[in-house]
Structures are given as structure tokens and as C-alpha cells.
Scaffold this motif. Structure first.
Motif, mmCIF file in Angstrom:
data_model
loop_
_atom_site.group_PDB
_atom_site.id
_atom_site.type_symbol
_atom_site.label_atom_id
_atom_site.label_comp_id
_atom_site.label_asym_id
_atom_site.label_seq_id
_atom_site.Cartn_x
_atom_site.Cartn_y
_atom_site.Cartn_z
ATOM 1 N N VAL A 180 0.796 -1.139 -0.004
ATOM 2 C CA VAL A 180 0.048 0.036 0.107
ATOM 3 C C VAL A 180 0.887 1.226 0.023
ATOM 4 O O VAL A 180 1.886 1.437 0.800
ATOM 5 C CB VAL A 180 -0.900 -0.084 1.322
ATOM 6 N N PHE A 181 0.516 2.090 -0.842
ATOM 7 C CA PHE A 181 1.398 3.172 -0.911
ATOM 8 C C PHE A 181 0.517 4.709 -0.419
ATOM 9 O O PHE A 181 -0.609 4.895 -0.604
ATOM 10 C CB PHE A 181 1.814 3.615 -2.190
ATOM 11 N N SER A 182 1.155 5.380 0.284
ATOM 12 C CA SER A 182 0.389 6.584 0.815
ATOM 13 C C SER A 182 0.273 7.818 -0.541
ATOM 14 O O SER A 182 -0.784 8.486 -0.610
ATOM 15 C CB SER A 182 1.310 7.582 1.835
ATOM 16 N N SER A 183 0.859 7.620 -1.428
ATOM 17 C CA SER A 183 0.633 8.326 -2.949
ATOM 18 C C SER A 183 1.365 7.451 -3.957
ATOM 19 O O SER A 183 2.389 6.758 -3.789
ATOM 20 C CB SER A 183 1.000 9.543 -2.825
ATOM 21 N N LEU A 184 1.042 7.891 -5.116
ATOM 22 C CA LEU A 184 1.628 7.189 -6.354
ATOM 23 C C LEU A 184 1.863 8.312 -7.407
ATOM 24 O O LEU A 184 1.098 9.267 -7.511
ATOM 25 C CB LEU A 184 0.932 5.929 -6.849
ATOM 26 N N GLN A 185 3.084 8.268 -8.043
ATOM 27 C CA GLN A 185 3.396 9.365 -8.961
ATOM 28 C C GLN A 185 3.729 8.473 -10.216
ATOM 29 O O GLN A 185 4.265 7.401 -10.330
ATOM 30 C CB GLN A 185 4.527 10.171 -8.631
ATOM 31 N N TRP A 186 3.458 9.101 -11.310
ATOM 32 C CA TRP A 186 3.980 8.869 -12.738
ATOM 33 C C TRP A 186 4.801 9.853 -13.234
ATOM 34 O O TRP A 186 4.646 10.936 -13.044
ATOM 35 C CB TRP A 186 2.590 8.689 -13.785
ATOM 36 N N PRO B 38 13.781 11.959 -15.194
ATOM 37 C CA PRO B 38 12.273 11.715 -15.265
ATOM 38 C C PRO B 38 11.628 13.138 -14.934
ATOM 39 O O PRO B 38 12.202 13.647 -14.029
ATOM 40 C CB PRO B 38 12.070 10.465 -14.124
ATOM 41 N N VAL B 39 10.522 13.198 -15.462
ATOM 42 C CA VAL B 39 9.825 14.395 -15.292
ATOM 43 C C VAL B 39 8.386 14.122 -14.694
ATOM 44 O O VAL B 39 7.778 13.104 -15.324
ATOM 45 C CB VAL B 39 9.396 15.326 -16.275
ATOM 46 N N LEU B 40 8.060 14.660 -13.590
ATOM 47 C CA LEU B 40 6.672 14.186 -12.866
ATOM 48 C C LEU B 40 5.590 14.697 -13.837
ATOM 49 O O LEU B 40 5.397 15.665 -14.418
ATOM 50 C CB LEU B 40 6.628 15.088 -11.457
ATOM 51 N N LEU B 41 4.636 13.795 -13.932
ATOM 52 C CA LEU B 41 3.230 13.875 -14.790
ATOM 53 C C LEU B 41 2.329 14.313 -13.645
ATOM 54 O O LEU B 41 1.407 15.262 -13.806
ATOM 55 C CB LEU B 41 2.956 12.933 -15.389
ATOM 56 N N VAL B 42 2.069 13.384 -12.689
ATOM 57 C CA VAL B 42 1.058 13.496 -11.821
ATOM 58 C C VAL B 42 1.081 12.536 -10.503
ATOM 59 O O VAL B 42 2.217 11.903 -10.503
ATOM 60 C CB VAL B 42 -0.408 12.883 -12.575
ATOM 61 N N LEU C 187 9.866 6.846 -21.853
ATOM 62 C CA LEU C 187 9.827 5.835 -20.727
ATOM 63 C C LEU C 187 9.094 6.373 -19.649
ATOM 64 O O LEU C 187 9.108 7.405 -19.158
ATOM 65 C CB LEU C 187 11.172 5.332 -20.087
ATOM 66 N N TYR C 188 8.027 5.540 -19.364
ATOM 67 C CA TYR C 188 6.978 5.859 -18.311
ATOM 68 C C TYR C 188 7.317 5.192 -17.081
ATOM 69 O O TYR C 188 7.295 3.709 -17.099
ATOM 70 C CB TYR C 188 5.407 5.614 -18.811
ATOM 71 N N LEU C 189 7.219 5.878 -16.002
ATOM 72 C CA LEU C 189 7.647 5.365 -14.668
ATOM 73 C C LEU C 189 6.789 5.442 -13.683
ATOM 74 O O LEU C 189 6.379 6.707 -13.534
ATOM 75 C CB LEU C 189 9.214 5.594 -14.192
ATOM 76 N N CYS C 190 6.426 4.554 -12.960
ATOM 77 C CA CYS C 190 5.451 5.005 -11.694
ATOM 78 C C CYS C 190 6.172 4.772 -10.678
ATOM 79 O O CYS C 190 7.479 4.107 -10.617
ATOM 80 C CB CYS C 190 4.153 3.697 -11.675
ATOM 81 N N THR D 142 7.768 1.414 -18.476
ATOM 82 C CA THR D 142 7.236 0.861 -19.818
ATOM 83 C C THR D 142 7.990 1.799 -20.829
ATOM 84 O O THR D 142 7.632 3.077 -20.731
ATOM 85 C CB THR D 142 5.615 0.903 -19.660
ATOM 86 N N ARG D 143 8.614 1.188 -21.734
ATOM 87 C CA ARG D 143 9.095 1.977 -22.821
ATOM 88 C C ARG D 143 7.813 2.221 -24.060
ATOM 89 O O ARG D 143 7.582 1.094 -24.599
ATOM 90 C CB ARG D 143 10.426 1.337 -23.488
ATOM 91 N N LEU D 144 7.409 3.248 -24.446
ATOM 92 C CA LEU D 144 6.376 3.438 -25.309
ATOM 93 C C LEU D 144 6.920 4.243 -26.503
ATOM 94 O O LEU D 144 7.819 5.079 -26.389
ATOM 95 C CB LEU D 144 5.552 4.439 -24.764
ATOM 96 N N GLN D 145 6.712 3.621 -27.704
ATOM 97 C CA GLN D 145 7.133 3.977 -28.966
ATOM 98 C C GLN D 145 5.826 4.406 -29.656
ATOM 99 O O GLN D 145 5.054 3.539 -30.096
ATOM 100 C CB GLN D 145 7.974 3.013 -29.538
#
Lengths: 112, 110
Positions: free
Chosen positions: B28-34, B43-47, B86-89, B104-107
Motif C-alpha cells: 500500500v502506498f500513501s501516494s503514487l506518481q507517474w 524523469p519528469v513528474l506527470l501526476v 519511458l513511463y515510470l510509476c 514501460t517504454r512507449l514508442q
């Protein structure tokens, strides 16, 4: 204006050498971090400092020594470099008590 | 053992297609970021999502935090080549450090 900066961007050195990577943030954040990203792009926390005090030290060899002269700077010194130390090292910072982090551009370290 | 597993690891799609990336954990996480990371950059924070069941939208990106705060998804509608990266949670367990997913590497092909 760069928020989190690192120098150098690239570092190529031989096994056994000692090297340092510098990090500075101008965001006024209290907490700074060092992460290591391996060739598979997995990011792993190494160290975390809050107001110049070490608060997280993951299972990192003691050849790695972070130093925080003030809360805007967190440098990483590596002794006796090994081939396995080759990776991209990221510095990051975050506001006090908040999880979101702001990353520097990374330092690609290559040990030959 | 990865604390946060992302799937798929790689995704190559055509411009205009929709996609979903998953981030799963038994913790369980107190918050999660993408975050999104482009080659040669950090990495650049999305949300950031904080509340179980929370849904946040960022233009064509929709983020959802699982009810139990153990998983999250990222849905992209009508993907564009600019979404490539590259998308990282990353989960916050309150240790003042994030635990990152496997990525996840998205092309997106034009």
C-alpha cells in the motif's frame, strides 16, 4: 533557470579511480537524493538527505560517500571505481514532507 | 523481486491508437506518481495520486489510483509521437524516498 543541475554530464574513467559528481538545486527544497539507473532503466534510491542530514542509506557499498555542504548541494564521491558502477546517476530534490521529486539531467558514468 | 511491477515493458503503437499502462504492487502506498523520462534526461513528474479510486486527467492522459492504493493505471487516448518515452510509476511509502516501477517504454509511430 535549471532547477536541479548535475556535473559532469558524462564521466569516463578507469577501474580503481576515484571520482565525484556534483548536484545543486535552486528550488529551496529540503530533501535531496541520489538514484542509480541501470542499463535496464531501473531507478533505485541510494541516499537521501534532509537539511544536510543523512536519512536514507540503502545497501550501497561504502565506496560511495555522499556529502551535503548545505541543503542546496548534495555531492557523490565514489572511491575505487568498479566496472559494475557504470550507470546513470540522478540527483533529485523534493519539498519537505511531499513525495514528488524533481530530477537532474543525470550523469552517465562509464568505468573501463 | 520488484516491489512495483509495470506492464507492458515495451509498447509500440501507431499514432492515434489508445493504450493503457499498468503499475501493480502488493504494498500500500500513501501516494503514487507517474513520471516520463526521455533519452538523456531525468524523469519528469506527470501526476501524483493520493486517494484510493482517484482519477486525474492531464490532456489526453488519464491516471487512476486503485481503491486499495496498491495499483495504478495510465491511459493515453489518441497517442502522438510526442508521447514516446519511458513511463515510470513510483510509490511513496512515507520513507521520503520513492520506489520506482520497472518502467514501460512507449514508442508511437507516426
Amino acid at each position: 533557470d535549471t532547477a536541479v543541475s548535475q556535473t559532469p554530464k558524462y564521466l569516463v574513467t578507469q577501474m580503481g579511480n576515484d571520482k565525484s559528481i556534483k548536484c545543486e538545486q535552486n528550488l529551496g527544497h529540503d530533501t535531496m537524493y541520489w538514484y542509480k539507473q541501470d542499463s535496464k532503466k531501473f531507478l533505485k534510491i541510494m541516499f537521501s538527505y534532509n537539511n544536510k542530514e543523512l536519512i536514507i542509506n540503502e545497501t550501497v557499498p561504502n565506496r560511495f560517500s555522499p556529502k551535503s555542504p548545505d541543503k542546496a548541494h548534495l555531492n557523490l564521491h565514489i572511491n575505487s571505481l568498479e566496472l559494475g558502477d557504470s550507470a546513470v546517476y540522478f540527483c533529485a530534490s523534493s519539498p519537505q514532507g511531499r513525495g514528488e521529486q524533481y530530477f537532474g539531467p543525470g550523469t552517465r558514468l562509464t568505468v573501463t | 523481486t520488484q516491489l512495483l511491477e509495470q506492464s507492458p515493458q515495451f509498447l509500440s503503437i501507431q499514432e492515434g491508437e489508445n493504450l493503457t499502462v499498468y503499475c501493480n504492487s502488493s504494498s500500500v502506498f500513501s501516494s503514487l506518481q507517474w513520471y516520463r523520462q526521455e533519452p538523456g534526461e531525468g524523469p519528469v513528474l506527470l501526476v501524483t495520486v493520493v486517494t484510493g479510486g482517484e482519477v486525474k486527467k492531464l490532456k489526453r492522459l488519464t491516471f487512476q489510483f486503485g481503491d486499495a492504493r496498491k495499483d495504478s493505471s495510465l491511459h493515453i487516448t489518441a497517442a502522438q509521437p510526442g508521447d514516446t518515452g519511458l513511463y515510470l510509476c513510483a510509490g511513496d511509502m512515507g520513507r521520503r524516498a520513492l520506489t520506482f516501477g520497472s518502467g514501460t517504454r512507449l514508442q508511437v509511430q507516426p
